[in-house]
Design an enzyme around this catalytic site. Structure first.
Site, PDB file in Angstrom:
ATOM      1  N   GLU A 295       0.902  -1.198   0.089  1.00 63.12           N
ATOM      2  CA  GLU A 295      -0.054   0.013   0.048  1.00 63.12           C
ATOM      3  C   GLU A 295       0.832   1.145  -0.039  1.00 63.12           C
ATOM      4  O   GLU A 295       1.837   1.353   0.866  1.00 63.12           O
ATOM      5  CB  GLU A 295      -0.936   0.149   1.280  1.00 63.12           C
ATOM      6  CG  GLU A 295      -1.797   1.376   1.656  1.00 63.12           C
ATOM      7  CD  GLU A 295      -2.719   1.360   0.217  1.00 63.12           C
ATOM      8  OE1 GLU A 295      -2.966   2.681  -0.067  1.00 63.12           O
ATOM      9  OE2 GLU A 295      -3.512   0.505   0.097  1.00 63.12           O
ATOM     10  N   THR A 335      -5.552   1.929  -4.929  1.00 61.25           N
ATOM     11  CA  THR A 335      -5.088   0.324  -4.877  1.00 61.25           C
ATOM     12  C   THR A 335      -5.809  -0.374  -6.125  1.00 61.25           C
ATOM     13  O   THR A 335      -5.095  -1.235  -6.523  1.00 61.25           O
ATOM     14  CB  THR A 335      -5.552   0.002  -3.632  1.00 61.25           C
ATOM     15  OG1 THR A 335      -4.785   0.778  -2.490  1.00 61.25           O
ATOM     16  CG2 THR A 335      -5.541  -1.446  -3.627  1.00 61.25           C
ATOM     17  N   HIS A 453      -1.386   3.190   5.542  1.00 60.22           N
ATOM     18  CA  HIS A 453      -2.588   3.954   5.360  1.00 60.22           C
ATOM     19  C   HIS A 453      -3.397   4.570   6.695  1.00 60.22           C
ATOM     20  O   HIS A 453      -3.069   4.231   7.586  1.00 60.22           O
ATOM     21  CB  HIS A 453      -3.639   2.930   4.841  1.00 60.22           C
ATOM     22  CG  HIS A 453      -5.086   3.528   4.138  1.00 60.22           C
ATOM     23  ND1 HIS A 453      -5.808   4.566   4.745  1.00 60.22           N
ATOM     24  CD2 HIS A 453      -5.457   3.336   2.840  1.00 60.22           C
ATOM     25  CE1 HIS A 453      -6.407   4.709   3.874  1.00 60.22           C
ATOM     26  NE2 HIS A 453      -6.453   4.166   2.663  1.00 60.22           N
ATOM     27  N   ASP A 505       1.420  -0.574  -4.982  1.00 54.25           N
ATOM     28  CA  ASP A 505       0.257  -0.494  -5.851  1.00 54.25           C
ATOM     29  C   ASP A 505      -0.106   0.929  -6.558  1.00 54.25           C
ATOM     30  O   ASP A 505      -0.359   0.897  -7.555  1.00 54.25           O
ATOM     31  CB  ASP A 505      -1.103  -0.803  -5.038  1.00 54.25           C
ATOM     32  CG  ASP A 505      -1.345   0.124  -3.539  1.00 54.25           C
ATOM     33  OD1 ASP A 505      -0.290   0.923  -3.369  1.00 54.25           O
ATOM     34  OD2 ASP A 505      -2.467   0.176  -3.108  1.00 54.25           O
ATOM     35  N   HIS A 506       0.598   1.866  -5.741  1.00 60.09           N
ATOM     36  CA  HIS A 506       0.558   3.210  -6.121  1.00 60.09           C
ATOM     37  C   HIS A 506       1.387   3.840  -5.129  1.00 60.09           C
ATOM     38  O   HIS A 506       1.862   3.518  -4.208  1.00 60.09           O
ATOM     39  CB  HIS A 506      -0.858   3.802  -6.422  1.00 60.09           C
ATOM     40  CG  HIS A 506      -1.757   3.765  -4.943  1.00 60.09           C
ATOM     41  ND1 HIS A 506      -1.293   4.906  -4.220  1.00 60.09           N
ATOM     42  CD2 HIS A 506      -2.597   3.056  -4.415  1.00 60.09           C
ATOM     43  CE1 HIS A 506      -2.186   4.737  -2.996  1.00 60.09           C
ATOM     44  NE2 HIS A 506      -2.972   3.502  -3.307  1.00 60.09           N
TER      45      HIS A 506
END
Length: 645
Positions: A295, A335, A453, A505-506
């Site tokens: 993440e 995501t 996150h 994911d990014h």
């Protein structure tokens, strides 16, 4: 003269009528919106190009969109003012209904301003597609807000400010008609107010404030509440309707040339069929594969890519023992977009990720290819799989889904609203790997982490940054959890036959001066298997969608492919390209040029300086623009027509 007198008389009558309350509410909305705009401008001042034109555009266009938003926002009060008979409206007690209207609407405006601040602080933008997604998954989002911010104090502050405003405005809220109007006259005025939002709905789009090359300037000129509903309306964009296009047959002819590589051959002459047989000579390597998509792991978090914060000590150490890819770029900012790229190996299509769309079952996926090779493909996630439709998507595309439901309470050291701590996720992953191997099958496990996150919480005592402190702490904790997992795996008999793939994911942030700031898509990629893959560097430009074919090439697999990605080791130099996108803007980078395709058939070309991560507008490159259109148009068409199945 008579006309002027008539107008003056009408205005005098209007300002003394009940309709003056609408002007008061509009003034309140515009004032709060303008204050919010100024605060955002100050907060983002370093990223804003300060010019007279930009400042004028921010506030003039900003006022325009504030007034458009006001035309929608006043509708509930408008209907009350319009339809309430004079005998009721003139009652003394009716003022409390108006006070109630104003109190509720003022609270919404103030609360929205606070919510916009937190969204801006996180994403550097007004409400957009992400905010729409957040409205869908209220449990996780509200839980995240509760865990991240002092909600009770914020609400109390908003209520207090709301009450103070209502007290200050109490004498301005007109509760009686000094000049009463008949229903017929009220209807004629109400009709004008009703026609305004209807006209705006059909004639104005949220692209009208995109007047500058500076993304912050364009966002500041917007109205957040209006952007939220515009994003909801445009959550799926038909490429052929909104973007510059060429005939579909030509786009597929072009893409067939672009996708073809020496190790692949098309199996059909059908013009829209991209199916290829990929052939590698020699023995296939039936190694276990553990793909960890981390993440929000920006490349610049790692010392390997220049960070001085020391928050990824394990990954930096692992990079020296891995096949390290130094120029990999994510396709998007969510995501689900990263999961789409990693599992389907296709360019991003405008609007929603395919993971979230209807008719996304039984597609040509990485999990499907591993399944055809006798593997058990698994998607392992520390949260609940229903979030963002991840569980449904993977379950219907050749993966078995393992999520938070598989863990007992005593197996969890810590969890927040997004899921269990990453170390518990990896314990579950190790158990799933061993279960599959014990059954006599190799395993392909795609693992999605959650700890990096907001609210950035994790078990205490693992790292030297306290939980719930900052993103750097969450990054360092995830680094710790990955290290603990791989060290544990290194003592297992199956470790020598396993490939570990670590990719983001990014990135953690997508905001920048340009609409597609290229550095905000730069992600790390490590492939670690000391018994099978020598440590080295791959410094060629590479897209997130290229990981699947590259991994399958390293395993020497022969397979049937509908992927748009390249095996970077089989690709001749000079053909490298990447895709970067928001939910509306589609970027294509090749030969140090960026083509940006946007709604309303817009196109732009920029020169990319990868050393400074800067973009300079240049004259249109028609050849590269045609390539960009072909990639994106054919991918959108292929999904819509079921050709990716």
């Amino acid at each position: 003269m008579s006309t002027k007198k008539s107008i003056a008389a009408f205005l005098q009558r209007f300002t003394k009528s009940r309709f003056s309350n609408l002007l008061l509410l509009i003034g309140l909305l515009v004032s709060i919106s303008m204050i919010t705009r100024v605060v955002f401008l100050i907060q983002s001042i370093q990223g804003v190009d300060i010019t007279i034109l930009n400042i004028a555009g921010i506030f003039i266009l900003g006022l325009f969109y504030d007034l458009i938003n006001a035309s929608y926002f006043i509708i509930p009060l408008l209907f009350y003012i319009w339809i309430t008979p004079q005998r009721i409206y003139s009652k003394a007690w009716s003022k409390y209904i108006l006070y109630g209207f104003f109190s509720l609407l003022t609270f919404i405006l103030l609360f929205n301003a606070v919510a916009e601040w937190f969204f801006w602080d996180e994403f550097g933008a007004r409400y957009n597609f992400i905010a729409v997604d957040y409205l869908v998954y209220t449990n996780e989002v509200l839980g995240n807000i509760k865990e991240s911010y002092p909600v009770a104090w914020i609400v109390a502050g908003v209520i207090t400010l709301c009450l103070l405003l209502q007290y200050a405005l109490r004498n301005r809220i007109r509760t009686t008609d000094t000049l009463p109007m008949s229903l017929k006259k009220r209807s004629s005025i109400a009709l004008v107010f009703i026609l305004l939002p209807i006209t705006f709905f059909f004639t104005v789009t949220n692209r009208g404030h995109h007047f500058s090359s500076n993304a912050y300037v364009n966002e500041l000129a917007a109205n957040g509440m209006y952007e939220l509903f515009a994003a909801y309306r445009n959550n799926e964009l038909n490429y052929e309707q909104f973007y510059k296009k060429i005939p579909n047959e030509e786009s597929f002819i072009e893409v067939k040339k672009l996708i073809h590589t020496a190790e692949s051959q098309y199996i059909s002459n059908e013009k829209h069929d991209l199916t290829r047989k990929v052939t590698h000579s020699g023995k296939e390597k039936r190694l276990n594969v553990v793909l960890i998509s981390v993440e929000s792991l920006s490349a610049d978090f790692m010392s390997t890519f220049g960070s001085t914060k020391g928050i990824t000590p394990f990954l930096d150490s692992l990079a020296t023992q891995s096949l390290l890819f130094t120029k990999v770029y994510a396709t998007g900012t969510r995501t689900v977009r990263g999961l789409e790229a990693l599992s389907l190996c296709v360019p991003p299509t405008p609007g929603q990720s395919i993971v979230r769309r209807p008719h996304n079952e039984h597609m040509s996926s990485l999990g499907k290819i591993f399944e055809q090779k006798g593997y058990e493909s698994k998607f392992i996630y520390g949260g609940y799989g229903y979030f963002d439709n991840m569980g449904y998507f993977f379950a219907n595309n050749s993966y078995s889904v393992v999520d938070r439901n598989e863990l007992k309470d005593e197996e969890i050291d810590y969890e927040n609203i997004w899921g269990v701590a990453d170390e518990n996720l990896f314990t579950l992953t190790q158990h799933e790997i061993e279960k599959t191997i014990a059954a006599g099958k190799p395993v392909f496990a795609h693992v999605m982490t959650t700890s990096n996150h907001r609210p950035y919480t994790y078990p205490e005592g693992r790292i030297n940054i306290p939980s719930h402190t900052c993103r750097e702490g969450a990054v360092k904790y995830t680094d710790y959890a990955i290290g603990k997992f791989i060290k544990s795996c290194s003592h297992k008999s199956w470790f020598a036959n396993t490939v570990f793939v670590i990719i983001a994911d990014h990135c953690a942030s997508s905001a920048g001066k340009s609409e597609l700031p290229i550095q905000k898509y730069h992600i790390p990629l490590l492939i670690y298997s000391p018994s099978n893959i020598p440590a080295s560097h791959m410094d060629r430009l590479m897209s997130q969608i290229d990981l699947g074919p590259t991994l399958l090439g390293l395993l020497n697999f022969s397979y049937t492919s509908k992927f748009y990605g390249y095996d970077i080791f089989a690709l001749e130099p000079g053909r490298e390209r990447i895709f970067i996108s928001t939910y509306q803007s589609l970027g294509y980078v090749r030969d140090n040029k960026l083509i940006v395709l946007s709604p309303q058939q817009k196109e732009q070309t920029f020169l990319v300086n990868f050393k400074t991560n800067s973009l300079s507008p240049i004259a249109n490159d028609s050849k590269l623009t045609r390539e960009a259109i072909s990639w994106y148009q054919s991918a959108s068409y292929a999904f819509r027509k079921g050709l990716m199945h």
